[in-house]
Scaffold this active site. Structure first.
Site, PDB file in Angstrom:
ATOM      1  N   CYS A 104       1.337   6.388  -8.953  1.00  0.00           N
ATOM      2  CA  CYS A 104       2.092   6.066 -10.394  1.00  0.00           C
ATOM      3  C   CYS A 104       1.127   5.168 -11.668  1.00  0.00           C
ATOM      4  O   CYS A 104       0.697   5.707 -12.326  1.00  0.00           O
ATOM      5  CB  CYS A 104       3.917   5.587 -10.163  1.00  0.00           C
ATOM      6  N   HIS A 238       6.488   9.298  -6.098  1.00  0.00           N
ATOM      7  CA  HIS A 238       6.547   8.426  -5.424  1.00  0.00           C
ATOM      8  C   HIS A 238       6.662   8.445  -4.351  1.00  0.00           C
ATOM      9  O   HIS A 238       7.419   8.469  -3.199  1.00  0.00           O
ATOM     10  CB  HIS A 238       7.382   6.826  -5.600  1.00  0.00           C
ATOM     11  N   GLU A 240       6.749   7.205  -1.145  1.00  0.00           N
ATOM     12  CA  GLU A 240       6.218   5.977  -1.025  1.00  0.00           C
ATOM     13  C   GLU A 240       8.752   5.649  -0.485  1.00  0.00           C
ATOM     14  O   GLU A 240       8.953   4.916  -0.495  1.00  0.00           O
ATOM     15  CB  GLU A 240       6.529   4.841  -1.356  1.00  0.00           C
TER      16      GLU A 240
END
Lengths: 278, 786
Positions: A104, A238, A240
């Site tokens: 990002c 993302h 994660e």
């Protein structure tokens, strides 16, 4: 090298804000991530025990957020601060084939730094691409589906089979990858040719389907790219945030299975690469 | 006496006045208060005069300003103390660990969660972007100053109708579309930048909010038990360390501004009362504060809220029975030339006050330096209960804290209140013929209070930190529907979850504040239970009109009574809250709006469920209280243009049984999906479940309240009801489990096909396909906001 010995620098400045979950992703896999403020690498306002060197780590990650507020082009300020003093070491780090990950805002920083797209050189003196404001002209937080299209160059996606579709959510206002108009085609061809395209936005059937499946209008539906060496990788979505299945937006209907999420393989891939390399 | 002659400039190197209260007449006293913008009443000015008579001197400008801050309605709740004491406090207090800037409750053996809810109404009505952004900034400081990591925001918003025409707007009032966009932009730009997920909340549109929109902001945090810190000094000698943003002229008289009605001149006169937010100063302030606290370097901690330095310095000392000595020369300023009183009361954002032992000051300053956060020691805690302020070598303020911070106590003098006439609404009810129900359902789905809030939700990062395990939008990707509550998994090594929801129905409230308040508690419980969490605590943000008007106080009393009665019967404590009066502009007051924020505990998030239908062939049930002709304040009556009717009542007996039964069934994985029945009744509830799941249903309402008219069956908003999709294979076990707990339920149909089909025996009531429903529901706000 063993996973537990792999040290990852999670680089941050004011406004970095996805560092905890990024840190946790590496930690859960048994590696050794550490939060590092940029000033610790630049040796500003540090006590002796707080000083760090980039070569203390085998991997560098720039997490998501709004570094320095992103009040000018996203990532530009963070990149400028890195460039001012760390440029040489960073290039050396890449040359020695250590991996760098930007998610990002991190992708935006790597692009502003000139490390991505990294088609001809390791680093360009000025940015050769940019992540422009979304076509919708607003911040979009939504689930996105990514098709893995890399043929093996990228060290961050080696554990994902080609053409696999992964749910990795997006949350950004500036994610539309663009090249200078006069070089657009050339750049895209080069990315294809060098196997630098890693992820593209698709619909559940794997088609390139426009908004909202492509949340930002990115050229050629590109969600993530690596440099020509394959060790610098940036993506807007993302991983994660879907490390576990229970983070997926639709797990209550698709089930938890072994609770392994679609983003996990990114972190596993790079750890495997480092362990093999060193 | 001439007013000017009462303001005596002192012979010092800076602008500094003594105000001659001792020679002032009663009339002068009020004039002084007005001229200085203090919002202190004539009576209170007399008490101040008496105080200074005993000191045998006149007050300085800064002393009066400090009193204006400390005594305003906003700071010490002068109108609300009695009803709050009577109804809201004293419920299950043993569960509450602390109740300071935020309320603290146990999460598990090693952790507390803490929560706070506030209003930021007046600033947002004047300057929506800045007002909303600083509201978000303020509430996050309330969480941080307890020592907790903020993990989520909830932002309930209330505006006038989006389609109101300009000629209907009162003078000086901004259009709801402008306010809505500005507020959402403000929350988005601030919340996203500091990296705390905004899980939405509720968005409501009603004529009563046209002149005075409401912006409430809630925040929730988590901490290890040993990390909790209090907003009070530990010992004399503790050093005040000022941390964060600089002090400027923004946000002067914010507190006093919130304690008066808005007028068409508010824009002109009060623009400076709205602060300027700076999330990129705030974000590292959060890091440094939590880091200093974790390292045990802080003795006390408080955020700068209303009243600025004036309140923060006094309250930290006063809470511990000490006093304070502060030097204004050292306060970092945004610009030169601020008067000392401006420095003292400015409400500039992004500031925290640490109390630190002298030997730890350098360590704290180092941590701040690393994050480039401004930090300056500005004073110390002293043994006497006095606040003293120095500036350029002069002592400019010296007051007893008992007088200054203690504030006037109003226990003996209550504001008058008028009883509420709930009959006046009922009288106007008239009979009407049943319209085409397909059309009615379509209209309801397009109603801005029911339709998709995706436009708002997707602009907020609701997933940052990676803990949002049940999202605000639920269902198939890019076909999602609204959920009832959002669930967080706040700890890395535990599957225990926190569920949050925010609710109020202003249309019930304006008709009957007592039952409206009861309904809000019921709805909060329904929503928390619908995802599989047990209600654990409540927060209230009580937004009302001008308390000097007896009918407004009447509404306030009734609402508090409703909230209190429900919460007491359910044994749910109010952990934190906020009262916002004077939500009144030229034209009208807002409907009484006691916004409720509920927190639930999910023992294992892997058992949580969502509102979207899961698969074909599953049975569908209506569970809970009987559906009744309680149409007052319903969305159906609104679209039909009918004013009258009874508002829904509550029954905690049935509610408790249902909560227990449904939670146990969710724990045993008998339920595939669940949605509470609220605005728009069963018709809208089923539509939303279908939209999210992309699966149709066939339902028969014959056995639902047999004597009720079909449209009332479909659209009644009676409380304590849920629609459940059972797992086909455990149908028998599920039904037995509910029977065992004495939970009323009716099997009404099953999931099937691509349509919403609702029949009543032979009669077809609704027959619409999923895409029609979805498009109407999804596009209503997009069509206006684009």
């Amino acid at each position: 090298m063993k996973t537990k010995d792999v040290k990852i620098a999670i680089l941050r400045i004011e406004g970095t804000n996805c560092e905890q979950e990024s840190h946790d992703a590496f930690k859960r896999l048994g590696a050794n991530p550490e939060f590092v403020h940029l000033k610790q690498l630049l040796n500003i306002d540090c006590n002796q025990d707080e000083k760090r060197d980039i070569f203390d780590y085998q991997c560098l990650m720039i997490p998501g957020g709004f570094s320095a507020g992103d009040y000018i082009r996203a990532g530009a300020i963070f990149a400028a601060r890195i460039k001012s003093k760390l440029q040489k070491k960073l290039v050396e780090f890449v040359k020695q084939e250590y991996p760098i990950l930007g998610i990002c805002n991190g992708f935006q920083v790597l692009t502003e730094l000139g490390l991505l797209p990294g088609i001809d050189n390791i680093v360009s003196s000025s940015p050769e691409a940019c992540l422009n404001i979304n076509d919708s002209n607003r911040f979009e937080c939504r689930p996105t589906l990514l098709k893995h299209e890399n043929n093996g160059k990228c060290v961050f996606s080696s554990k994902i089979p080609k053409n696999d579709i992964r749910l990795i959510p997006s949350a950004h206002a500036e994610g539309k990858l663009l090249f200078p108009l006069n070089k657009q085609k050339k750049c895209l061809d080069a990315l294809e040719e060098n196997d630098q395209i890693v992820f593209r936005y698709v619909d559940p059937d794997g088609n390139y389907a426009g908004y909202p499946w492509n949340p930002n209008g990115s050229i050629s539906n590109i969600a993530g790219i690596c440099n020509s060496q394959g060790n610098v990788f940036g993506m807007m979505p993302h991983p994660e945030r879907t490390f576990y299945r229970h983070q997926h937006p639709d797990w209550t209907s698709t089930g938890l299975n072994d609770d392994s999420g679609d983003g996990r393989a990114i972190f596993e891939s790079v750890l495997e690469y480092i362990c093999k390399k060193i | 006496m001439n007013l000017d002659s009462l303001f005596k400039k002192k012979k010092v190197s800076f602008d500094f006045y003594e105000i001659d209260l001792l020679s002032a007449s009663d009339k002068n006293l009020k004039e002084i208060s007005d001229r200085m913008g203090l919002a202190i009443s004539g009576e209170e000015m007399k008490r101040i005069k008496e105080y200074f008579q005993t000191k045998n001197r006149n007050p300085t400008d800064i002393e009066l300003e400090a009193l204006g801050q400390a005594w305003s309605e906003h700071c010490c709740y002068k109108s609300s103390k009695i009803p709050l004491k009577q109804h809201i406090y004293g419920i299950k207090e043993d569960k509450i660990i602390a109740r300071e800037d935020a309320g603290v409750i146990e999460f598990d053996d090693d952790h507390y969660y803490c929560a706070a809810l506030e209003s930021h109404n007046h600033p947002s009505a004047i300057e929506p972007y800045g007002g909303a952004a600083t509201g978000v900034g303020g509430i996050v400081r309330d969480i941080v100053c307890m020592g907790a990591q903020p993990i989520a925001y909830i932002d309930p918003l209330f505006f006038g109708p989006l389609d109101i025409t300009f000629d209907k707007l009162p003078k000086g009032v901004k259009h709801p579309v402008y306010l809505f966009k500005g507020v959402v932009d403000g929350i988005r730009d601030y919340g996203n930048r500091i990296g705390i997920p905004t899980l939405s909340g509720q968005v409501y549109f009603h004529e009563g909010y046209t002149g005075n929109c409401l912006v409430n902001v809630g925040c929730i945090g988590i901490m290890k038990k040993e990390e909790m810190i209090h907003s009070r000094a530990k010992a004399p000698g503790n050093v005040y360390v000022y941390v964060g943003g600089k002090t400027g002229r923004d946000g002067i008289h914010g507190v006093t501004f919130a304690s008066a009605e808005l007028t068409d001149e508010s824009e002109e006169s009060s623009r400076s009362a709205v602060q300027v937010g700076d999330p990129i100063t705030k974000e590292p302030v959060i890091h440094t504060t939590l880091e200093c606290n974790r390292k045990g370097l802080l003795e006390g901690l408080k955020d700068f809220g209303g009243g600025g330095l004036s309140c923060v310095c006094g309250e930290l000392a006063y809470a511990a029975g000490f006093g304070a000595e502060i030097h204004l020369d050292d306060i970092p300023l945004k610009e030169e030339g601020l008067h000392p009183w401006e420095i003292w009361v400015s409400e500039s954002q992004e500031r925290m006050m640490f109390l630190v032992k002298p030997e730890n000051v350098d360590k704290v300053l180092h941590i701040c330096k690393q994050w480039d956060v401004t930090a300056v020691p500005v004073g110390k805690v002293i043994k006497e209960k006095i606040t003293r302020v120095f500036y350029k070598g002069e002592k400019i303020l010296e007051m007893d804290l008992d007088f200054l911070t203690g504030g006037p106590v109003y226990d003996s003098c209550t504001r008058p209140f008028a009883p509420i006439d709930t009959e006046k609404h009922k009288k106007t009810e008239k009979s009407f013929t049943m319209p085409n129900l397909n059309d009615s359902l379509k209209k309801l789905l397009a109603s801005h209070n029911i339709c998709s809030k995706e436009w708002v939700i997707r602009q907020y990062d609701h997933e940052v930190r990676g803990n949002t395990v049940i999202k605000p939008l639920q269902g198939k990707i890019n076909a999602e529907s609204h959920g009832d509550a959002t669930v967080l998994k706040p700890l890395e090594n535990s599957f225990r979850g926190l569920a949050v929801t925010a609710d109020i129905n202003p249309r019930f409230m304006e008709r009957d504040p007592y039952w409206g308040a009861c309904s809000a508690v019921d709805e909060v419980c329904r929503n928390l239970v619908a995802v599989g969490s047990k209600p654990d605590s409540l927060l209230d943000c009580l937004n009302f009109g001008n308390p000097e008007k007896p009918e407004r106080m009447g509404e306030f009393y009734e609402a508090c009574r409703g909230l209190g009665n429900m919460a007491r019967e359910l044994q749910l404590p109010f952990v934190s809250g906020n009262v916002s009066f004077y939500n009144e502009s030229v034209k009208t007051a807002v409907p009484p709006t006691p916004e409720l924020f509920g927190v639930g505990i999910a023992p294992d998030i892997r058992k949580c469920i969502t509102s979207d239908l899961k698969k074909e062939g599953n049975p569908i049930y209506l569970v809970g209280k009987q559906t009744e002709e309680e149409m007052g304040g319903s969305e159906y009556y609104k679209i039909m243009g009918i004013e009258g009717g009874d508002v829904p009542k509550t029954d905690t007996g049935i509610l408790s049984k249902c909560m227990k039964g449904i939670l146990s069934a969710i724990g045993k994985e008998y339920i595939a999906s669940c949605h509470d029945v609220s605005e728009g009744g069963i018709g809208v509830c089923l539509s939303e479940m279908i939209i999210g799941g992309d699966i149709g249903t066939i339902v028969d309402l014959s056995n639902v309240s047999k004597k009720l008219r079909s449209d009332f069956k479909l659209f009644s908003e009676s409380n304590t009801r849920w629609v459940l999709e059972g797992e086909k294979q455990s149908k028998k076990d599920f039904e037995e489990a509910l029977k065992k707990e004495d939970v009323p339920f009716i099997k009404i149909g099953k999931t099937k096909g691509r349509k919403l089909i609702i029949n009543e025996g032979e009669n077809a009531l609704i027959n619409l396909d999923i895409n029609t429903l979805r498009n109407i529901w999804k596009n209503a706000i997009w069509n206006i906001m684009g």
